[in-house]
Design a protein around this motif. Sequence first.
Motif, PDB file in Angstrom:
ATOM      1  N   PRO A 251       0.796  -1.229   0.000  1.00  0.00           N
ATOM      2  CA  PRO A 251       0.000   0.000   0.000  1.00  0.00           C
ATOM      3  C   PRO A 251       0.834   1.288   0.000  1.00  0.00           C
ATOM      4  O   PRO A 251       0.680   2.141   0.867  1.00  0.00           O
ATOM      5  CB  PRO A 251      -0.832  -0.139   1.268  1.00  0.00           C
ATOM      6  CG  PRO A 251       0.007  -0.965   2.179  1.00  0.00           C
ATOM      7  CD  PRO A 251       0.797  -1.901   1.317  1.00  0.00           C
ATOM      8  N   VAL A 252       1.685   1.426  -0.983  1.00  0.00           N
ATOM      9  CA  VAL A 252       2.471   2.648  -1.145  1.00  0.00           C
ATOM     10  C   VAL A 252       1.510   3.768  -1.560  1.00  0.00           C
ATOM     11  O   VAL A 252       0.581   3.527  -2.328  1.00  0.00           O
ATOM     12  CB  VAL A 252       3.526   2.454  -2.261  1.00  0.00           C
ATOM     13  CG1 VAL A 252       4.341   3.720  -2.472  1.00  0.00           C
ATOM     14  CG2 VAL A 252       4.421   1.257  -1.965  1.00  0.00           C
ATOM     15  N   VAL A 253       1.722   4.970  -1.057  1.00  0.00           N
ATOM     16  CA  VAL A 253       0.950   6.119  -1.548  1.00  0.00           C
ATOM     17  C   VAL A 253       1.906   7.057  -2.277  1.00  0.00           C
ATOM     18  O   VAL A 253       3.020   7.311  -1.813  1.00  0.00           O
ATOM     19  CB  VAL A 253       0.177   6.830  -0.420  1.00  0.00           C
ATOM     20  CG1 VAL A 253      -0.400   8.163  -0.892  1.00  0.00           C
ATOM     21  CG2 VAL A 253      -0.951   5.930   0.089  1.00  0.00           C
ATOM     22  N   MET A 254       1.454   7.530  -3.436  1.00  0.00           N
ATOM     23  CA  MET A 254       2.315   8.349  -4.288  1.00  0.00           C
ATOM     24  C   MET A 254       1.555   9.578  -4.756  1.00  0.00           C
ATOM     25  O   MET A 254       0.370   9.497  -5.093  1.00  0.00           O
ATOM     26  CB  MET A 254       2.736   7.507  -5.502  1.00  0.00           C
ATOM     27  CG  MET A 254       3.263   8.331  -6.668  1.00  0.00           C
ATOM     28  SD  MET A 254       4.173   7.346  -7.854  1.00  0.00           S
ATOM     29  CE  MET A 254       2.927   6.236  -8.452  1.00  0.00           C
ATOM     30  N   GLY A 255       2.256  10.695  -4.789  1.00  0.00           N
ATOM     31  CA  GLY A 255       1.704  11.876  -5.433  1.00  0.00           C
ATOM     32  C   GLY A 255       2.179  11.901  -6.874  1.00  0.00           C
ATOM     33  O   GLY A 255       3.355  11.643  -7.138  1.00  0.00           O
ATOM     34  N   ASN A 256       1.277  12.155  -7.809  1.00  0.00           N
ATOM     35  CA  ASN A 256       1.715  12.335  -9.198  1.00  0.00           C
ATOM     36  C   ASN A 256       1.215  13.677  -9.692  1.00  0.00           C
ATOM     37  O   ASN A 256       0.018  13.960  -9.641  1.00  0.00           O
ATOM     38  CB  ASN A 256       1.201  11.233 -10.118  1.00  0.00           C
ATOM     39  CG  ASN A 256       1.678  11.451 -11.552  1.00  0.00           C
ATOM     40  OD1 ASN A 256       2.867  11.354 -11.842  1.00  0.00           O
ATOM     41  ND2 ASN A 256       0.766  11.812 -12.443  1.00  0.00           N
ATOM     42  N   ILE A 257       2.165  14.491 -10.138  1.00  0.00           N
ATOM     43  CA  ILE A 257       1.782  15.782 -10.692  1.00  0.00           C
ATOM     44  C   ILE A 257       1.580  15.555 -12.187  1.00  0.00           C
ATOM     45  O   ILE A 257       2.538  15.249 -12.902  1.00  0.00           O
ATOM     46  CB  ILE A 257       2.891  16.833 -10.484  1.00  0.00           C
ATOM     47  CG1 ILE A 257       3.606  16.669  -9.134  1.00  0.00           C
ATOM     48  CG2 ILE A 257       2.333  18.240 -10.667  1.00  0.00           C
ATOM     49  CD1 ILE A 257       2.817  16.825  -7.911  1.00  0.00           C
ATOM     50  N   ASN A 258       0.343  15.705 -12.636  1.00  0.00           N
ATOM     51  CA  ASN A 258       0.042  15.491 -14.059  1.00  0.00           C
ATOM     52  C   ASN A 258       0.875  16.407 -14.936  1.00  0.00           C
ATOM     53  O   ASN A 258       0.790  17.636 -14.841  1.00  0.00           O
ATOM     54  CB  ASN A 258      -1.439  15.796 -14.343  1.00  0.00           C
ATOM     55  CG  ASN A 258      -2.332  14.587 -14.186  1.00  0.00           C
ATOM     56  OD1 ASN A 258      -3.476  14.728 -13.769  1.00  0.00           O
ATOM     57  ND2 ASN A 258      -1.845  13.416 -14.529  1.00  0.00           N
TER      58      ASN A 258
ATOM     59  N   ILE B  62       6.531  20.534 -19.610  1.00  0.00           N
ATOM     60  CA  ILE B  62       6.430  20.364 -18.153  1.00  0.00           C
ATOM     61  C   ILE B  62       5.030  20.711 -17.690  1.00  0.00           C
ATOM     62  O   ILE B  62       4.745  20.708 -16.504  1.00  0.00           O
ATOM     63  CB  ILE B  62       7.476  21.229 -17.409  1.00  0.00           C
ATOM     64  CG1 ILE B  62       7.366  22.692 -17.840  1.00  0.00           C
ATOM     65  CG2 ILE B  62       8.888  20.704 -17.647  1.00  0.00           C
ATOM     66  CD1 ILE B  62       8.217  23.643 -17.010  1.00  0.00           C
ATOM     67  N   TRP B  63       4.144  21.004 -18.669  1.00  0.00           N
ATOM     68  CA  TRP B  63       2.806  21.501 -18.329  1.00  0.00           C
ATOM     69  C   TRP B  63       1.784  20.372 -18.270  1.00  0.00           C
ATOM     70  O   TRP B  63       2.025  19.272 -18.746  1.00  0.00           O
ATOM     71  CB  TRP B  63       2.436  22.604 -19.313  1.00  0.00           C
ATOM     72  CG  TRP B  63       3.394  23.757 -19.164  1.00  0.00           C
ATOM     73  CD1 TRP B  63       3.362  24.727 -18.213  1.00  0.00           C
ATOM     74  CD2 TRP B  63       4.572  24.005 -19.963  1.00  0.00           C
ATOM     75  NE1 TRP B  63       4.445  25.579 -18.357  1.00  0.00           N
ATOM     76  CE2 TRP B  63       5.198  25.164 -19.417  1.00  0.00           C
ATOM     77  CE3 TRP B  63       5.165  23.376 -21.058  1.00  0.00           C
ATOM     78  CZ2 TRP B  63       6.375  25.697 -19.944  1.00  0.00           C
ATOM     79  CZ3 TRP B  63       6.330  23.906 -21.587  1.00  0.00           C
ATOM     80  CH2 TRP B  63       6.926  25.055 -21.026  1.00  0.00           C
ATOM     81  N   THR B  64       0.625  20.705 -17.768  1.00  0.00           N
ATOM     82  CA  THR B  64      -0.280  19.625 -17.366  1.00  0.00           C
ATOM     83  C   THR B  64      -1.081  18.992 -18.497  1.00  0.00           C
ATOM     84  O   THR B  64      -1.509  19.664 -19.428  1.00  0.00           O
ATOM     85  CB  THR B  64      -1.258  20.139 -16.272  1.00  0.00           C
ATOM     86  OG1 THR B  64      -1.880  19.023 -15.656  1.00  0.00           O
ATOM     87  CG2 THR B  64      -2.336  21.054 -16.842  1.00  0.00           C
ATOM     88  N   ASP B  65      -1.243  17.715 -18.468  1.00  0.00           N
ATOM     89  CA  ASP B  65      -2.392  16.947 -18.955  1.00  0.00           C
ATOM     90  C   ASP B  65      -2.325  15.567 -18.318  1.00  0.00           C
ATOM     91  O   ASP B  65      -1.372  15.267 -17.596  1.00  0.00           O
ATOM     92  CB  ASP B  65      -2.536  16.952 -20.491  1.00  0.00           C
ATOM     93  CG  ASP B  65      -1.544  16.102 -21.249  1.00  0.00           C
ATOM     94  OD1 ASP B  65      -1.208  15.007 -20.782  1.00  0.00           O
ATOM     95  OD2 ASP B  65      -1.114  16.536 -22.348  1.00  0.00           O
TER      96      ASP B  65
ATOM     97  N   GLY C 210      -7.147  21.291 -23.457  1.00  0.00           N
ATOM     98  CA  GLY C 210      -6.115  21.555 -22.454  1.00  0.00           C
ATOM     99  C   GLY C 210      -4.904  20.636 -22.465  1.00  0.00           C
ATOM    100  O   GLY C 210      -4.225  20.509 -21.453  1.00  0.00           O
ATOM    101  N   LEU C 211      -4.601  20.003 -23.601  1.00  0.00           N
ATOM    102  CA  LEU C 211      -3.412  19.152 -23.623  1.00  0.00           C
ATOM    103  C   LEU C 211      -2.158  20.024 -23.532  1.00  0.00           C
ATOM    104  O   LEU C 211      -2.132  21.152 -24.007  1.00  0.00           O
ATOM    105  CB  LEU C 211      -3.356  18.304 -24.902  1.00  0.00           C
ATOM    106  CG  LEU C 211      -4.527  17.336 -25.143  1.00  0.00           C
ATOM    107  CD1 LEU C 211      -4.229  16.428 -26.343  1.00  0.00           C
ATOM    108  CD2 LEU C 211      -4.841  16.495 -23.911  1.00  0.00           C
TER     109      LEU C 211
END
Lengths: 297, 384
Positions: B99-106, B115-118, B349-350
């Motif tokens: 049960p690892v918890v990870m943050g992922n920045i899209n 480096i921008w989001t999608d 928004g891609l």
Amino acid sequence: MKKDKKMTLTLPAEELMACGHLACQGCGAALAMRYMLKALGQKTVLCIPACCWAVIDGPYPYSSLDVPIYHCAFETAASTATGVKAGLEMTGDAETTVVAWAGDGGTFDIGLQALSGAAERNDDIIYVCYDNEAYMNTGIQRSSATPYGAWTTTTPVKHFKTQPKKDIVAILAAHRVPYIATASVSHPEDFFKKMKKAKDIKGTRFFHVYAPCPTGWKSRPEDTVKLARMAVQNAYFPLLEIEDGEKYTLNLKLKDKKPVNDYVRIQGRFRHLTDEQIGSIQAEVDARWERLLKLSV
Amino acid sequence: MKKVMMGNHALSYGAMLSRSQVIAAYPITPQTQVVELLSEMCADGTLDARFIKVESEHSAMAACIGASVAGARTFTATSAQGLALMHEMLHWASGGRHPVVMGNINRSMAPGWSIWTDQNDSLSERDTGWMQYYCASNQEVLDTVIQAFKVSEALMIPGMVVLDAFALSHTYEVVDVPDQAAVDKYLPPFKPEIRLTPNDPRAFGGLTGAEHYMELRYKLQKDMEKAPALIEETGREFEKMFGRNLGLVDAYKCDDAEFVFVTSGTAGFTARVAVDELRRSGVKAGNLRIKVFRPFPFAKVREILKKVKKAAVVDRNCSYGAHGIFFQEVKSALYGEPGTPPVFGYIAGLGGRDITTDSFKEVAAHALAKDRADEEIVWIGVKK
């Protein structure tokens, strides 16, 4: 008059490896595991990536070892072991020895980055590479530990391996880890002693263990220990220790260094080699031995 | 205590308040501040954890897995290329039930470098067996990390807390930082039933033949099926203690809505503004922001959307050769249910292109003018 020699068992009789494992006949890697566990004892955890030993210990839900095993991904022996050590320490177990136990493919090739990372951080693990000089578990494909001249299924006789074996010990020495040792299944007492010594050292400890493979070397199963001994005695695989990346100790001085010819000639994987080609193996072995002699002064 | 913080630091605070014991991470823009703050917290003793500064994301996840199987609570964070490099180990974490918890920045996948989001990075990991939570505010990020540990450790399934690059990761908001003692009450220490220890020698993950493998995966799915109810239950418990509900979806003005946007991430908050504007002009609009993508809240989505006349799914991602990924899940949720509305699929928004209220108004104008959803993809704001 000659006195009767008294035989003493210098290795503990306790076995942490049971029979019923799945190694081939004459497997050097099976011996290596058995000897290592005798030295480390029961308070040991193993991280085993894809390699022969991923299978040897037995399929789910069985295990032939009396120590816990985490089967990890091919390239993650070192990084998984680092995580296990941290996890054990954070849950109150600072004693257990954590061992990454990988083959040559998982060490010299795909796992080298993770190993380098752990070595540079000096993570508190013992990393053991049992070297059978090719990807034996997948069916004898060449690795960067495969020596010059060897046949494998990806270096066919017509196109045998022309590059020398990667010098993994030198790579680890360049990381200045506290302890490096080579060991051979032909010299269990030497292996045992070094493993005992390593157990009490903090930081990354690296073992390069010579483990002949009858299946992949096309040698006779009963010749495994003999081949391993020959490799030590002809300096093909010298027994040594390196402390802090600098202090070299040759464990066997080899006053009477044997030629490599007999060793090469009893292995089917070298059958195609000419005398001249064996001569070039000899030259490489001699050069490395000279280098080691200078370094160990 | 209220603090002004960036989304990345909300992840760090979440990991700290959850008393993560082992953190292994590798830096990647736009995730860096997550691990910078955590390494400071580990260095100054604010957090009693081991921080392993690995040489790659692949090793980060491998180390987290090792620490987790040894019995420690583990956390990491990454983005895009880093997540893709971890791919093999994501299967390892869920398949091994760690049960690892990870943050992922899209962040958008290269090339070209972005480096921008999608969402294509995290959605490419759809089938790895991780739970995925898409957040829309820094408060939600912090709260969800704590909840994710609770849910993951109950089910022994890893969890990914996802937030948009820059729109959230580098945006400062007021965040109510919960009291440590209260968090400790909500999230007790991690005590797995079985762990890697010489006191109980077992072999984990050995060669598994056809007679056993399928049952292991069956159990993973069966436990994943328990997750929606558990997320709602732990969300209500969280609300009781901290005053904020953490559910599967966030339905905004959906009760009497005739036209509903289906959104995720920060676009889901922008959509609320568009909903208010549409309502002022007489359109009974609503917004269904899907927070939990895996397990997909099929029942909840069906319950809300079957009452509306039209739904417009706005995806910040694309499954090339098919269409938007949330779009296909929403259609799958409604399929076979009598009286379901037409569902329109939009991609916007891609690569970090802004999704604005105008984008939503364009979506609404398109959907409201049509009777049938006869196009697989309608692109919003693309230069054709």
